[in-house]
Write an enzyme that holds these catalytic residues in place. Structure first.
Site, mmCIF file in Angstrom:
data_model
loop_
_atom_site.group_PDB
_atom_site.id
_atom_site.type_symbol
_atom_site.label_atom_id
_atom_site.label_comp_id
_atom_site.label_asym_id
_atom_site.label_seq_id
_atom_site.Cartn_x
_atom_site.Cartn_y
_atom_site.Cartn_z
ATOM 1 N N GLU A 13 5.338 -2.854 -10.681
ATOM 2 C CA GLU A 13 5.844 -2.986 -9.304
ATOM 3 C C GLU A 13 5.202 -4.181 -8.612
ATOM 4 O O GLU A 13 4.488 -4.028 -7.628
ATOM 5 C CB GLU A 13 5.511 -1.726 -8.506
ATOM 6 C CG GLU A 13 5.990 -0.428 -9.110
ATOM 7 C CD GLU A 13 5.332 0.791 -8.457
ATOM 8 O OE1 GLU A 13 4.366 0.632 -7.679
ATOM 9 O OE2 GLU A 13 5.779 1.905 -8.735
ATOM 10 N N CYS B 111 -2.073 -13.454 24.753
ATOM 11 C CA CYS B 111 -3.162 -13.486 25.736
ATOM 12 C C CYS B 111 -4.353 -12.648 25.300
ATOM 13 O O CYS B 111 -5.290 -12.447 26.087
ATOM 14 C CB CYS B 111 -2.655 -13.003 27.083
ATOM 15 S SG CYS B 111 -1.343 -14.041 27.706
HETATM 16 C C1 LIG Z 1 2.492 -2.289 -1.931
HETATM 17 C C2 LIG Z 1 2.890 -1.666 -3.212
HETATM 18 C C3 LIG Z 1 3.203 -2.457 -4.325
HETATM 19 C C4 LIG Z 1 3.054 -3.961 -4.353
HETATM 20 O O1 LIG Z 1 1.732 -4.281 -4.581
HETATM 21 P P1 LIG Z 1 1.236 -5.790 -4.788
HETATM 22 O O2 LIG Z 1 -0.232 -5.659 -4.901
HETATM 23 O O3 LIG Z 1 1.710 -6.574 -3.637
HETATM 24 O O4 LIG Z 1 1.857 -6.270 -6.066
HETATM 25 C C5 LIG Z 1 3.641 -1.825 -5.463
HETATM 26 N N1 LIG Z 1 3.764 -0.482 -5.523
HETATM 27 C C6 LIG Z 1 3.472 0.317 -4.472
HETATM 28 C C7 LIG Z 1 3.632 1.778 -4.608
HETATM 29 C C8 LIG Z 1 3.020 -0.254 -3.293
HETATM 30 O O5 LIG Z 1 2.717 0.536 -2.258
#
Ligand SMILES: *Cc1c(COP(=O)(O)O)cnc(C)c1O
Length: 396
Positions: A264, A333
């Protein structure tokens, strides 16, 4: 400006070069977040090549923008979603739901129903109460169990808030079986901007053991989701993504047969693919230092200075002349709204432009419009073409 024909600049242009930045800011105003589609594709391709056989689900969270999703969709990416807004965004970008997974560990039933109605059927759970929410959706939905591996040194530790202890995996699989909910696999997220691949490797090895034990008890898990955490360069350069991934690739090769690895990635794809452009609104000499007040700041694209602990390489676009100790402040501000307390810059005039590099991840995404200063306009530039002329301030 929906319906207007796309503006075409020189296709050989590097949108991050000074002349291009000036032309874009002259035309679209300031502040801007300029995203280069070619760099997006290159970052995606390099990670895909470094992790062959691993399906990459781009996590929308760091830069939830439709043109970015469309570029990555065409590059072959799958997607990692966490909210109804993200589901709606990929739907409008024409992404097939089979290419999406839903990875928020905590959901309302209405969130689950919205995802299922959109055709997304893989979810993440990390505790018995969450798992029980799927009993009534067991015919359509399957789950990944998110495991947390603690005491690992990422800058943004995500294993405190989410993830079960490895020892809880077996009882959760048992509960799933008693509810007749299908467990498709395991997932983890070692935390964003991991300093080295050791945490991924450790977690993969631990999960391989958990998967083998589940198999010995008759539960065949088919997916290992290794999350995000792949780093990007800021002021401190990181190892190239190829060397970061080499030990991860080796660990994945040792997974039990039939287990499909997925990842991911968010930051590593979008961070280097965007720059922030802002403009000096005013200046004052206070003590020894020049203070420059920009039209973007800590409540805007530089929100990642606070939330994401990121130090962006920042420079003046007019880079000549002696460098003086300077302060860069945001437009609001509020006195906390200071981007850099001590940065060496040439003497700047009102109207001069400032560029922040590596600003694609967790910048515009977490910006607010505090004090009614508008968020930066996102321009996704593809070989001289602006991909989305609608300024997507309120409607990503
Ligand atoms: C934020 C997140 C990601 C992305 O993570 P990076 O460190 O930006 O690659 C992937 N999976 C989940 C579940 C996340 O919450």
């Amino acid at each position: 400006m929906p319906g207007s024909s796309p503006t075409v600049f020189d296709p050989s242009w590097d949108p991050f070069a000074a002349d291009a930045i000036h032309r874009l800011a002259d035309r679209y105003g300031s502040p801007l977040l300029i995203v280069d589609a070619e760099r997006l594709r290159e970052r995606y391709r390099r990670l895909a090549d470094a992790l062959p056989g691993t399906r990459l689900h781009f996590a929308l969270k760091p830069l939830p923008h439709r043109a970015v999703v469309e570029v990555l969709r065409d590059a072959g990416a799958s997607f990692d979603l966490a909210t109804n807004g993200e589901i709606e965004l990929v739907r409008r970008a024409g992404v097939a739901p089979e290419r999406c997974i839903h990875t928020h560990p905590i959901k309302r039933d209405s969130d689950i129903r919205t995802a299922l109605a959109a055709g997304i059927d893989t979810f993440v759970v990390d505790n018995p109460d969450e798992l029980r929410k799927f009993a009534k959706h067991r015919r359509q939905a399957g789950v990944l169990i998110r495991v947390a591996f603690r005491n690992l040194g990422a800058i943004c530790d995500l294993s405190r808030k989410f993830g079960c202890d490895p020892a809880e995996v077996e009882p959760l699989i048992g509960l799933a079986e008693s509810l007749d909910v299908r467990v498709r696999g395991l997932s983890f997220h070692v935390g964003s901007q991991a300093p080295d691949p050791a945490m991924h490797v450790e977690a993969i090895e631990a999960c391989a053991g958990l998967i083998a034990r589940a198999a010995a008890r008759g539960s065949a898990l088919e997916i290992l989701d290794i999350g995000g955490g792949f780093p990007a360069d800021y002021r401190e350069p990181m190892p190239p993504i190829e060397s970061f991934c080499a030990p991860i690739r080796a660990a994945l090769a040792a997974l039990p047969r039939g287990v499909q690895p997925i990842a991911e990635p968010g930051r590593t794809i979008v961070a280097p693919a965007a720059i922030g452009v802002s403009t000096v609104m005013g200046r004052a000499k206070r003590g020894e230092r020049w203070w420059y007040y920009l039209d973007d700041g800590l409540y805007g694209s530089y929100s990642g200075r606070l939330y994401d602990h990121a130090s962006y390489p920042i420079e003046a676009l007019s880079n000549g002349g002696e460098r003086l100790p300077s302060v860069l402040a945001g437009p609001t501000c509020d006195s906390i709204d200071v981007i850099e307390e001590d940065i060496a810059l040439p003497l700047l005039a009102i109207g001069d432009r400032i560029v922040g590099r590596s600003m694609g991840a967790y910048t515009w995404a977490s910006a607010s419009e505090f004090n009614f200063f508008a968020k930066a306009t996102v321009l996704v530039v593809d070989r001289g073409r602006i991909l989305d002329e609608r300024h997507e301030r309120h409607e990503p």
